[in-house]
Design a protein around this motif. Structure first.
Motif, PDB file in Angstrom:
ATOM      1  N   ARG A  47     -11.487  33.491  -5.287  1.00 35.57           N
ATOM      2  CA  ARG A  47     -12.422  32.864  -4.350  1.00 35.57           C
ATOM      3  C   ARG A  47     -12.456  33.610  -3.017  1.00 35.57           C
ATOM      4  N   ARG A  48     -11.292  33.991  -2.547  1.00 30.18           N
ATOM      5  CA  ARG A  48     -11.228  34.683  -1.256  1.00 30.18           C
ATOM      6  C   ARG A  48     -11.975  36.011  -1.317  1.00 30.18           C
ATOM      7  N   LYS A  49     -11.835  36.732  -2.430  1.00 30.09           N
ATOM      8  CA  LYS A  49     -12.511  38.017  -2.555  1.00 30.09           C
ATOM      9  C   LYS A  49     -14.027  37.850  -2.614  1.00 30.09           C
ATOM     10  N   PHE A  50     -14.499  36.846  -3.342  1.00 31.24           N
ATOM     11  CA  PHE A  50     -15.935  36.635  -3.421  1.00 31.24           C
ATOM     12  C   PHE A  50     -16.492  36.113  -2.106  1.00 31.24           C
ATOM     13  N   GLY A  56      -8.670  21.691 -14.892  1.00 29.20           N
ATOM     14  CA  GLY A  56      -8.704  23.157 -14.846  1.00 29.20           C
ATOM     15  C   GLY A  56      -9.860  23.650 -13.986  1.00 29.20           C
ATOM     16  N   TYR A  57     -10.469  24.751 -14.428  1.00 33.45           N
ATOM     17  CA  TYR A  57     -11.496  25.431 -13.636  1.00 33.45           C
ATOM     18  C   TYR A  57     -12.696  25.761 -14.503  1.00 33.45           C
ATOM     19  N   SER A  58     -13.856  25.914 -13.842  1.00 40.03           N
ATOM     20  CA  SER A  58     -15.063  26.333 -14.559  1.00 40.03           C
ATOM     21  C   SER A  58     -15.886  27.238 -13.673  1.00 40.03           C
ATOM     22  N   PHE A  59     -16.774  28.005 -14.308  1.00 38.96           N
ATOM     23  CA  PHE A  59     -17.701  28.869 -13.581  1.00 38.96           C
ATOM     24  C   PHE A  59     -19.083  28.258 -13.652  1.00 38.96           C
ATOM     25  N   THR A  60     -19.748  28.167 -12.493  1.00 43.13           N
ATOM     26  CA  THR A  60     -21.080  27.581 -12.418  1.00 43.13           C
ATOM     27  C   THR A  60     -22.111  28.672 -12.224  1.00 43.13           C
ATOM     28  N   ASP A  61     -23.076  28.750 -13.136  1.00 39.32           N
ATOM     29  CA  ASP A  61     -24.168  29.709 -13.009  1.00 39.32           C
ATOM     30  C   ASP A  61     -24.991  29.415 -11.765  1.00 39.32           C
ATOM     31  N   GLY A  62     -25.560  30.477 -11.203  1.00 39.34           N
ATOM     32  CA  GLY A  62     -26.476  30.239 -10.092  1.00 39.34           C
ATOM     33  C   GLY A  62     -26.192  31.124  -8.922  1.00 39.34           C
ATOM     34  N   PHE A  83     -19.920  31.332  -1.315  1.00 37.12           N
ATOM     35  CA  PHE A  83     -19.561  31.377  -2.740  1.00 37.12           C
ATOM     36  C   PHE A  83     -18.869  30.080  -3.173  1.00 37.12           C
ATOM     37  N   THR A  84     -19.412  29.433  -4.202  1.00 36.15           N
ATOM     38  CA  THR A  84     -18.828  28.202  -4.747  1.00 36.15           C
ATOM     39  C   THR A  84     -18.881  28.190  -6.276  1.00 36.15           C
ATOM     40  N   ALA A  85     -19.000  29.354  -6.900  1.00 39.75           N
ATOM     41  CA  ALA A  85     -19.250  29.409  -8.341  1.00 39.75           C
ATOM     42  C   ALA A  85     -18.040  29.034  -9.191  1.00 39.75           C
ATOM     43  N   ILE A  86     -16.836  29.083  -8.615  1.00 37.90           N
ATOM     44  CA  ILE A  86     -15.645  28.680  -9.370  1.00 37.90           C
ATOM     45  C   ILE A  86     -15.268  27.271  -8.937  1.00 37.90           C
ATOM     46  N   VAL A 117     -17.164  44.581 -11.121  1.00 39.06           N
ATOM     47  CA  VAL A 117     -17.719  43.263 -10.829  1.00 39.06           C
ATOM     48  C   VAL A 117     -18.585  43.367  -9.577  1.00 39.06           C
ATOM     49  N   THR A 118     -19.760  42.750  -9.621  1.00 43.10           N
ATOM     50  CA  THR A 118     -20.585  42.665  -8.424  1.00 43.10           C
ATOM     51  C   THR A 118     -21.069  41.233  -8.252  1.00 43.10           C
ATOM     52  N   TRP A 119     -21.341  40.871  -7.001  1.00 44.17           N
ATOM     53  CA  TRP A 119     -21.945  39.579  -6.672  1.00 44.17           C
ATOM     54  C   TRP A 119     -23.123  39.862  -5.751  1.00 44.17           C
ATOM     55  N   ASP A 120     -24.316  39.481  -6.195  1.00 43.79           N
ATOM     56  CA  ASP A 120     -25.533  39.831  -5.454  1.00 43.79           C
ATOM     57  C   ASP A 120     -25.628  41.332  -5.221  1.00 43.79           C
ATOM     58  N   GLY A 121     -25.129  42.112  -6.182  1.00 45.60           N
ATOM     59  CA  GLY A 121     -25.183  43.560  -6.072  1.00 45.60           C
ATOM     60  C   GLY A 121     -24.073  44.181  -5.262  1.00 45.60           C
TER      61      GLY A 121
END
Length: 256
Positions: free
Chosen positions: A230-233, A250-256, A240-243, A173-177
């Motif tokens: 969330r803590r890891k991201f 429940g929960y959702s993932f937001t693109d962007g 980071f606010t994508a979750i 898994v990567t976030w912004d590379g």
């Protein structure tokens, strides 16, 4: 069946050597009676076992020669299970199950928040323990799929969602590379959310995605895994606010 575990004074042992590779389970508990009983039960199911009565010695061995899964007691002298998990998670995503007593519920919740994959409350049945172990190992094996040989064409495609890249075949898994190290359970929960961006997944749906049908976990288990995700991201991206959380749903993932 292999013989009984090594004498109680031993810090660790590979109890069941074999010509073919066996899945190995590390047991860390200062109660030697529990070590012996659980080890014999696991050996009867075909697992190799390693026994540790000391958290500090266990940590080095788990990092130098990782088993397939580890089971930690929480209450131990010198280094308890929580500190052991914390130190382990700094360098490894090895699947971990906690053994807890009924009066250790705050510790149990903290353990899940720190990255444990599951917990079992003492006293427990061997059947339940085996079911939980097999469920986590199945998920772990799926996450370790490689692209070697003829299996290449059957690999799941990477999931790309905005700044998130999630590769199920390599458990990457990567976030912004930037790489983000996730446990098997965290990975499966994130994957379930990322596959349907914007769609709210209930806790029950996330449980179904992360656990097999023969394993029951309660709502707070999923909540703890979400908090740790969330803590890891946020360690990579403080913004980071994508979750997203939809309270009561429940929960959702937001693109962007």
């Amino acid at each position: 069946m292999p013989g009984a575990p090594a004498p109680a004074g031993a810090t660790s042992d590979d109890i069941t050597p074999a010509a073919v590779r066996q899945q190995s389970i590390a047991l860390v508990d200062d109660d030697r009676n529990i070590l012996t009983t659980v080890s014999i039960g696991l050996q009867a199911e075909g697992f190799a076992t390693r026994l540790y009565t000391d958290g500090e010695a266990a940590l080095k061995a788990l990092l130098d020669n990782p088993p397939d899964l580890a089971i930690f007691d929480i209450k131990m002298p010198r280094m308890d299970g929580l500190h052991l998990l914390q130190s382990l998670r700094e360098q490894s995503s090895l699947p971990v199950i906690f053994l807890t007593s009924k009066d250790e519920e705050p510790d149990e919740a903290l353990g899940l928040a720190m990255g444990a994959d599951d917990y079992i409350t003492k006293p427990f049945s061997q059947r339940l323990l085996i079911a939980r172990i097999r469920a986590i190992l199945r998920r772990s094996e799926l996450a370790k799929t490689t692209n070697e040989g003829s299996a290449r064409e059957n690999l799941p495609e990477p999931v790309l969602r905005g700044r998130l890249s999630l590769d199920p075949a390599r458990h990457q898994v990567t976030w912004d590379g930037e790489p983000v190290s996730l446990t098997v359970t965290e990975f499966l929960i994130l994957e379930a959310l990322a596959l349907r961006p914007g769609v709210v997944k209930s806790r029950n749906q996330l449980m179904d995605a992360a656990y097999s049908e023969d394993v029951y976990v309660d709502d707070r288990t999923i909540d703890s895994h979400i908090k740790r995700l969330r803590r890891k991201f946020r360690a990579v991206d403080p913004e980071f606010t994508a979750i997203d959380t939809l309270y009561g749903a429940g929960y959702s993932f937001t693109d962007g």
